[in-house]
Write an enzyme that holds these catalytic residues in place. Sequence first.
Site, PDB file in Angstrom:
ATOM      1  N   LEU A   8      13.330  -0.311 -12.752  1.00 56.99           N
ATOM      2  CA  LEU A   8      12.489   0.890 -12.730  1.00 56.99           C
ATOM      3  C   LEU A   8      11.334   0.699 -11.751  1.00 56.99           C
ATOM      4  O   LEU A   8      10.556  -0.250 -11.870  1.00 56.99           O
ATOM      5  CB  LEU A   8      11.929   1.185 -14.118  1.00 56.99           C
ATOM      6  CG  LEU A   8      12.967   1.319 -15.250  1.00 56.99           C
ATOM      7  CD1 LEU A   8      12.304   1.867 -16.507  1.00 56.99           C
ATOM      8  CD2 LEU A   8      14.126   2.213 -14.831  1.00 56.99           C
ATOM      9  N   ALA A   9      11.257   1.610 -10.795  1.00 59.60           N
ATOM     10  CA  ALA A   9      10.240   1.450  -9.747  1.00 59.60           C
ATOM     11  C   ALA A   9       9.754   2.799  -9.239  1.00 59.60           C
ATOM     12  O   ALA A   9       9.393   2.949  -8.081  1.00 59.60           O
ATOM     13  CB  ALA A   9      10.830   0.641  -8.595  1.00 59.60           C
ATOM     14  N   ALA A  10       9.756   3.800 -10.123  1.00 58.71           N
ATOM     15  CA  ALA A  10       9.422   5.151  -9.658  1.00 58.71           C
ATOM     16  C   ALA A  10       7.975   5.543  -9.931  1.00 58.71           C
ATOM     17  O   ALA A  10       7.470   6.503  -9.361  1.00 58.71           O
ATOM     18  CB  ALA A  10      10.351   6.168 -10.325  1.00 58.71           C
ATOM     19  N   ARG A  15      -3.083   3.475 -12.099  1.00 59.93           N
ATOM     20  CA  ARG A  15      -4.175   2.545 -12.404  1.00 59.93           C
ATOM     21  C   ARG A  15      -4.460   1.580 -11.253  1.00 59.93           C
ATOM     22  O   ARG A  15      -5.432   0.844 -11.269  1.00 59.93           O
ATOM     23  CB  ARG A  15      -3.834   1.782 -13.702  1.00 59.93           C
ATOM     24  CG  ARG A  15      -3.841   2.670 -14.923  1.00 59.93           C
ATOM     25  CD  ARG A  15      -3.119   2.027 -16.108  1.00 59.93           C
ATOM     26  NE  ARG A  15      -1.660   2.151 -16.017  1.00 59.93           N
ATOM     27  CZ  ARG A  15      -0.808   1.728 -16.955  1.00 59.93           C
ATOM     28  NH1 ARG A  15      -1.262   1.141 -18.040  1.00 59.93           N
ATOM     29  NH2 ARG A  15       0.496   1.887 -16.794  1.00 59.93           N
ATOM     30  N   ASN A 224      -0.441  -3.576 -13.878  1.00 63.02           N
ATOM     31  CA  ASN A 224      -0.786  -2.155 -13.902  1.00 63.02           C
ATOM     32  C   ASN A 224      -2.062  -1.840 -13.137  1.00 63.02           C
ATOM     33  O   ASN A 224      -2.334  -0.684 -12.828  1.00 63.02           O
ATOM     34  CB  ASN A 224      -0.936  -1.672 -15.349  1.00 63.02           C
ATOM     35  CG  ASN A 224       0.391  -1.719 -16.092  1.00 63.02           C
ATOM     36  OD1 ASN A 224       1.427  -1.390 -15.529  1.00 63.02           O
ATOM     37  ND2 ASN A 224       0.359  -2.172 -17.330  1.00 63.02           N
ATOM     38  N   TYR A 384      -4.288 -12.262  33.319  1.00 61.66           N
ATOM     39  CA  TYR A 384      -4.097 -10.812  33.194  1.00 61.66           C
ATOM     40  C   TYR A 384      -4.926 -10.107  34.256  1.00 61.66           C
ATOM     41  O   TYR A 384      -6.132 -10.354  34.388  1.00 61.66           O
ATOM     42  CB  TYR A 384      -4.571 -10.426  31.789  1.00 61.66           C
ATOM     43  CG  TYR A 384      -4.355  -8.994  31.393  1.00 61.66           C
ATOM     44  CD1 TYR A 384      -3.129  -8.371  31.573  1.00 61.66           C
ATOM     45  CD2 TYR A 384      -5.388  -8.258  30.810  1.00 61.66           C
ATOM     46  CE1 TYR A 384      -2.934  -7.056  31.183  1.00 61.66           C
ATOM     47  CE2 TYR A 384      -5.202  -6.947  30.413  1.00 61.66           C
ATOM     48  CZ  TYR A 384      -3.967  -6.339  30.605  1.00 61.66           C
ATOM     49  OH  TYR A 384      -3.788  -5.050  30.215  1.00 61.66           O
TER      50      TYR A 384
HETATM   51  C1  UD1 Z   1       5.710  -0.475 -20.274  1.00 57.71           C
HETATM   52  C2  UD1 Z   1       6.308  -0.402 -21.684  1.00 57.71           C
HETATM   53  C3  UD1 Z   1       5.494  -1.283 -22.625  1.00 57.71           C
HETATM   54  C4  UD1 Z   1       5.544  -2.712 -22.096  1.00 57.71           C
HETATM   55  C5  UD1 Z   1       5.057  -2.779 -20.642  1.00 57.71           C
HETATM   56  C6  UD1 Z   1       5.342  -4.152 -20.080  1.00 57.71           C
HETATM   57  C7  UD1 Z   1       7.258   1.840 -21.983  1.00 57.71           C
HETATM   58  C8  UD1 Z   1       7.084   3.179 -22.584  1.00 57.71           C
HETATM   59  N1  UD1 Z   1       6.274   0.977 -22.152  1.00 57.71           N
HETATM   60  O1  UD1 Z   1       4.385   0.030 -20.297  1.00 57.71           O
HETATM   61  O2  UD1 Z   1       6.051  -1.245 -23.921  1.00 57.71           O
HETATM   62  O3  UD1 Z   1       4.738  -3.532 -22.923  1.00 57.71           O
HETATM   63  O4  UD1 Z   1       5.759  -1.827 -19.820  1.00 57.71           O
HETATM   64  O5  UD1 Z   1       4.835  -4.306 -18.795  1.00 57.71           O
HETATM   65  O6  UD1 Z   1       8.298   1.567 -21.400  1.00 57.71           O
HETATM   66  N2  UD1 Z   1       8.505   3.914 -14.323  1.00 57.71           N
HETATM   67  C9  UD1 Z   1       9.431   4.741 -13.731  1.00 57.71           C
HETATM   68  N3  UD1 Z   1       9.431   6.065 -14.065  1.00 57.71           N
HETATM   69  C10 UD1 Z   1       8.569   6.588 -14.978  1.00 57.71           C
HETATM   70  C11 UD1 Z   1       7.626   5.709 -15.565  1.00 57.71           C
HETATM   71  C12 UD1 Z   1       7.619   4.379 -15.221  1.00 57.71           C
HETATM   72  O7  UD1 Z   1      10.242   4.308 -12.905  1.00 57.71           O
HETATM   73  O8  UD1 Z   1       8.655   7.784 -15.224  1.00 57.71           O
HETATM   74  C13 UD1 Z   1       8.506   2.477 -13.925  1.00 57.71           C
HETATM   75  C14 UD1 Z   1       7.214   2.022 -13.275  1.00 57.71           C
HETATM   76  O9  UD1 Z   1       7.280   2.145 -11.873  1.00 57.71           O
HETATM   77  C15 UD1 Z   1       7.117   0.558 -13.712  1.00 57.71           C
HETATM   78  C16 UD1 Z   1       7.865   0.535 -15.029  1.00 57.71           C
HETATM   79  O10 UD1 Z   1       8.648   1.701 -15.089  1.00 57.71           O
HETATM   80  O11 UD1 Z   1       7.771  -0.289 -12.794  1.00 57.71           O
HETATM   81  C17 UD1 Z   1       6.911   0.491 -16.230  1.00 57.71           C
HETATM   82  O12 UD1 Z   1       6.055   1.620 -16.189  1.00 57.71           O
HETATM   83  P1  UD1 Z   1       4.498   1.520 -16.554  1.00 57.71           P
HETATM   84  O13 UD1 Z   1       3.916   2.869 -16.429  1.00 57.71           O
HETATM   85  O14 UD1 Z   1       3.868   0.423 -15.833  1.00 57.71           O
HETATM   86  O15 UD1 Z   1       4.592   1.166 -18.105  1.00 57.71           O
HETATM   87  P2  UD1 Z   1       3.537   0.313 -18.951  1.00 57.71           P
HETATM   88  O16 UD1 Z   1       2.423   1.190 -19.337  1.00 57.71           O
HETATM   89  O17 UD1 Z   1       3.231  -0.937 -18.274  1.00 57.71           O
HETATM   90 MG    MG Z   2       3.528  -1.595 -16.344  1.00 51.01          MG
END
Ligand code: UD1
Ligand code: MG
Length: 453
Positions: A8-10, A15, A224, A384
């Site tokens: 997941l990287a979207a 923050r 984050n 130069y």
């Molecule tokens: C998430 C977890 C949390 C965990 C933490 C660990 C959820 C709901 N929460 O929280 O339980 O302790 O990671 O680091 O999963 N992303 C998408 N699409 C979206 C949202 C996020 O691709 O719509 C990707 C982000 O780019 C990121 C990852 O998912 O790489 C995690 O998203 P992030 O918003 O950082 O979640 P956390 O608040 O860290």
């Molecule tokens: Mg995170």
Amino acid sequence: MGLEVIILAAGAGIRMHSDLPKVLHKVSGKPMLEYVINAAKQLSPNNIHVVVGHGADLVQATFADEKINWCLQSEQLGTAHAVQQALPSIDDKQNVLILYGDVPLLRAETLQMLIDGLSKHQLSILSAKLSNPTGYGRIVRKDGRPQCIVEQKDADDEILKINEANSGMLASNAAKLKHWLSQIDNQNTQKEFYLTDCVERAVNENASVEAIICNNEEEILGVNNKQHLAYVERVLQSQIANELMLNGVTLIDPTRIDVRGKLSTGKDVEIDVNTVFIGDNDLGDGVYIGANAVIINSKIKAGTKIHANCHIENSIIGERCELGPFARIRPETVLAEQVKVGNFVEMKKSEVQSGSKINHLSYIGDSEIGKGVNIGAGTITCNYDGANKYRTTIGNNVFVGSDTQFVAPVTIGDGATIGAGSTITKDTPKEKLTLSRSKQITIDSWHRPKKNN
Ligand code: UD1
Ligand code: MG
């Protein structure tokens, strides 16, 4: 049964307060996502699917050389919604491992434990007991078994006391995941579809869920904000420093070295404080690197001493050379053995043969310098003309007097001597003294001006 990895990287990474997509922020010189992709590759999956959204074009361009199935999540509605963008291209029978692009320190060995967990359980999640779990989802257990994951923002005081944090990583069968995710809603504080809710869905169906506790809490660190980024950087740097020391390198202070890339080292290498190594660097046996050196994509051969405050880039430094303090070696410089380059010398695209010395205050660019040459203080190659660059070629055993300018293109014959203060515009013969200097005169009638009242 094969393995499919979804990363997941979207997310925007709000923050981080940055225009750069979060997963492209660098740890030890490499984007965070690169670490996650590399860990995934070590598991030899059938496919790696990366879900992109915020800054998708840039993320894809950064990893253009990787074999990746890119999945677009045009609106970031949460981690469950992100996974759903990749699932349709995955066959129901496959196992799926989900990784987060902002958790860069996870090791493939740990992820393998999660996958192995699927032989006994239908959903395998990775957690860690953290001294400070603030910000992480918490694993709620009953009779020792995971029941659900509650996000920090949805947690009450009791749940906030739990120190078992969710890493985000999980593994399951594709068909099961598709089924559980289809039931997830966004009734939570953040109005997001949480991937973490699949734990509760699985438990409700009496599926067996296991949370594997990762003993090394640093591995699951999620980035984050910039504080997290700096912390993860320190963790990685300390791992690199430890590895160097275990390989025999003497680090005067292991907390004051930064390696952003690959550093190979021979025996008896000593590195002083505040040194930065960028890209691919190689230090031969007995090399000494003084304080505050910055070394980029270079090879420093055995027995060479780099004194304090040198900056060396894309160059090869031969054996038993001595550089600095305060030398700047720019790209495509090649020094043979026992060359000395002293303070305030800048070099670029130049080759110097063995035993030659450029000890003080010089600019040597686009040059070839033979063996046993002495370049006097303040010598400049004028390479130069404002439009084009030209080469200076200096033969063996040449002696160049101080404050000489070589107006390139120009060639100096073997054994020549150049008188101090010369501006050399034409080729000079072998073994002869050449100088270009107006005769010294004394004017008897001259007086210093006096101040008018
Ligand atoms: C998430 C977890 C949390 C965990 C933490 C660990 C959820 C709901 N929460 O929280 O339980 O302790 O990671 O680091 O999963 N992303 C998408 N699409 C979206 C949202 C996020 O691709 O719509 C990707 C982000 O780019 C990121 C990852 O998912 O790489 C995690 O998203 P992030 O918003 O950082 O979640 P956390 O608040 O860290
Ligand atoms: Mg995170």
